[in-house]
Design an enzyme around this catalytic site. Structure first.
Site, PDB file in Angstrom:
ATOM      1  N   ASP A  53       0.817  -1.215   0.000  1.00  0.00           N
ATOM      2  CA  ASP A  53       0.000   0.000   0.000  1.00  0.00           C
ATOM      3  C   ASP A  53       0.850   1.263   0.000  1.00  0.00           C
ATOM      4  OD1 ASP A  53      -2.254  -1.564   0.012  1.00  0.00           O
ATOM      5  OD2 ASP A  53      -3.218  -0.487   1.652  1.00  0.00           O
ATOM      6  N   ASN A  95      -5.019  -2.286  -4.836  1.00  0.00           N
ATOM      7  CA  ASN A  95      -6.231  -2.260  -4.018  1.00  0.00           C
ATOM      8  C   ASN A  95      -5.982  -1.438  -2.755  1.00  0.00           C
ATOM      9  OD1 ASN A  95      -8.874  -2.821  -3.305  1.00  0.00           O
ATOM     10  ND2 ASN A  95      -8.424  -4.832  -2.443  1.00  0.00           N
ATOM     11  N   ASP A 297     -10.863  -2.088  11.451  1.00  0.00           N
ATOM     12  CA  ASP A 297      -9.849  -3.038  11.012  1.00  0.00           C
ATOM     13  C   ASP A 297      -9.498  -4.067  12.084  1.00  0.00           C
ATOM     14  OD1 ASP A 297      -9.735  -1.966   8.511  1.00  0.00           O
ATOM     15  OD2 ASP A 297      -7.932  -0.775   8.855  1.00  0.00           O
ATOM     16  N   GLU A 325     -11.417  -4.257   1.414  1.00  0.00           N
ATOM     17  CA  GLU A 325     -10.726  -4.989   0.353  1.00  0.00           C
ATOM     18  C   GLU A 325     -11.580  -6.124  -0.197  1.00  0.00           C
ATOM     19  OE1 GLU A 325      -7.331  -2.937   2.418  1.00  0.00           O
ATOM     20  OE2 GLU A 325      -9.379  -3.538   2.831  1.00  0.00           O
ATOM     21  N   HIS A 374      -5.641  -8.989   3.178  1.00  0.00           N
ATOM     22  CA  HIS A 374      -4.607  -9.188   4.191  1.00  0.00           C
ATOM     23  C   HIS A 374      -5.181  -9.426   5.583  1.00  0.00           C
ATOM     24  CE1 HIS A 374      -4.698  -4.651   5.250  1.00  0.00           C
ATOM     25  NE2 HIS A 374      -5.660  -4.877   4.385  1.00  0.00           N
ATOM     26  N   ARG A 375      -6.238  -8.707   5.943  1.00  0.00           N
ATOM     27  CA  ARG A 375      -6.779  -8.836   7.296  1.00  0.00           C
ATOM     28  C   ARG A 375      -7.500 -10.160   7.513  1.00  0.00           C
ATOM     29  NH1 ARG A 375      -4.668  -4.843   9.396  1.00  0.00           N
ATOM     30  NH2 ARG A 375      -4.657  -2.756   8.468  1.00  0.00           N
ATOM     31  N   LYS A 400       0.342  -6.469   1.799  1.00  0.00           N
ATOM     32  CA  LYS A 400      -0.364  -5.193   1.672  1.00  0.00           C
ATOM     33  C   LYS A 400      -0.044  -4.270   2.841  1.00  0.00           C
ATOM     34  CE  LYS A 400      -5.090  -3.404   1.205  1.00  0.00           C
ATOM     35  NZ  LYS A 400      -4.799  -2.386   0.180  1.00  0.00           N
TER      36      LYS A 400
END
Length: 420
Positions: A53, A95, A297, A325, A374-375, A400
């Protein structure tokens, strides 16, 4: 570099202990990069995150005439002229939501045309409210689908001095406008439509960073900010560790009964997701209802942790997770139900995790689709600490925001089975 298709976590069978420093904050790094790029002079950003990112943001700024050196793994040295130049080609931002929203607004300060684009996932993420808000200032901006690509024909001048925007879908729209406004030619008032805004604390991060780079921004009411046309000046800036990344380590600690030293106390974070620490500390007696609106998040971390809680947990205030995302509510319910059918369900935009402490120690083979998010990948790795057979698909998507995630867990004693 060959991407790893699958990664199976082998439960460590012991408490995880040791030192594990989270990377620099993605949110703060991308704010600081943009503001340093808009400033005149040389800024030094230390403790910064180097990830997909932030690289997209840095490359976009380079394409607009900003010089950026990287003398080490956590430092950006940014030299700007005080004015961004029109790029020769569309800005491709993958993204990266923060980079896309922030640069869409900043493009209004360029004397020329800027096209902001992203990958197939970004092209499904809404940006309409930001586009409409920019138009109220007389900015020539278009996004035919309501998602990227966005075309901005900038002049650096505004035709009005007030913006009203619905920030309910994303606080990033508001942050983008705030940072843009200081580079204009007149004071601008930015007003929220209603007080329902996700992650209000991220706007505080934005205004703090703006002030660090010389901007004058004042909160004139609970839903209004006035930004003066000061522009920005170069500054040396320290980026704090990423609180969202810290949530995985805090959860790993309580799940395994370990002792993980992050090198920074929980109360030292200014980021909204740090408030998840107090909730995680209650495990295995998490609250029956968790409002995720101001720590969005952290919700994937808390949701997977909830699978091992003593009692069920309902997550509310998380509708915005559907436009991250991926649709994170659906991804979480899908992944949890891959482990055990009925472990989670959706009720409207709420997520209910049924919780079952008896999951610990079981062999429950499950391939978890990360949806290139990613999360989702990092949070479901937590399930693999206590359940045998958890496999993460596309584990490399953690690049990311936390490229060293798997190595960080390995240094604490976690092992894996690679499956290419």
């Amino acid at each position: 570099m060959t991407r790893t298709a699958k990664l199976t976590i082998i439960p460590p069978g012991r408490p995880l202990s040791g030192r594990a420093m989270p990377p620099g904050s993605k949110s703060i790094t991308n704010r600081a990069l943009l503001l340093a790029g808009l400033a005149k002079g040389t800024s030094r950003l230390t403790g910064a995150l180097k990830s997909d990112d932030t690289r997209y943001m840095a490359e976009a700024l380079r394409a607009m005439g900003v010089a950026i050196d990287e003398p080490d793994d956590t430092t950006f040295v940014v030299t700007g002229s005080g004015r961004l130049k029109p790029p020769k080609a569309p800005l491709f931002l993958g993204n990266a939501g923060t980079a896309t929203r922030f640069l869409t607004a900043a493009a209004a300060l360029v004397d020329g045309t800027v096209v902001v684009d992203g990958d197939e996932h970004m092209r499904k993420r809404p940006i309409g409210p930001l586009v409409e808000a920019m138009r109220t200032l007389g900015i020539d901006v278009s996004a035919e689908t309501g998602c990227p690509p966005v075309t901005v024909k900038g002049t650096g001048r505004f035709q009005a001095d007030r913006i009203r925007i619905d920030g309910g879908l994303s606080s990033q729209y508001v942050s983008a406008l705030l940072m843009m406004a200081a580079g204009g030619d007149r004071p601008v008032d930015i007003e929220l439509i209603g007080e329902d805004i996700g992650a209000l604390g991220y706007i505080d991060l934005t205004t703090a960073a703006m002030k660090a780079f010389g901007a004058k921004v004042e909160k004139t009411s609970p839903v209004t900010w006035r930004v003066e046309p000061t522009g920005y000046r170069a500054a040396d800036f320290i980026v704090e560790p990423d609180a969202s990344a810290a949530t995985y380590l805090w959860a790993a600690e309580v799940l395994t009964g370990g002792a993980i030293d992050l090198g920074v106390p929980s109360d030292a974070f200014s980021q909204p997701d740090a408030r998840a620490y107090d909730i995680i500390a209650k495990f295995p007696h998490l609250p029956a209802e968790i409002d995720g609106s101001q720590m969005q998040d952290a919700v994937p971390t808390l949701a997977v942790l909830s699978a091992f809680n003593e009692t069920p947990v309902r997550f509310v205030g998380i509708a915005n997770l559907r436009v991250k995302e991926c649709d994170r509510i659906r991804a979480l319910s899908t992944g949890l139900n891959r482990i055990v059918s009925g472990l989670a369900r959706e009720e409207g935009d709420d997520l209910i995790v049924q919780s079952d402490p008896a999951l610990v120690g079981q062999h429950l083979p499950a391939e978890i689709d990360s949806f290139a998010d990613h999360r989702i990948a990092m949070s479901f790795a937590l399930a693999g600490l206590k359940i045998d057979g958890i496999t993460i698909l596309d584990p490399d998507c953690v690049a990311k925001t936390f490229p060293a995630y798997w190595r960080t867990l390995a240094a604490l004693g976690v092992t894996y089975q690679d499956q290419d």
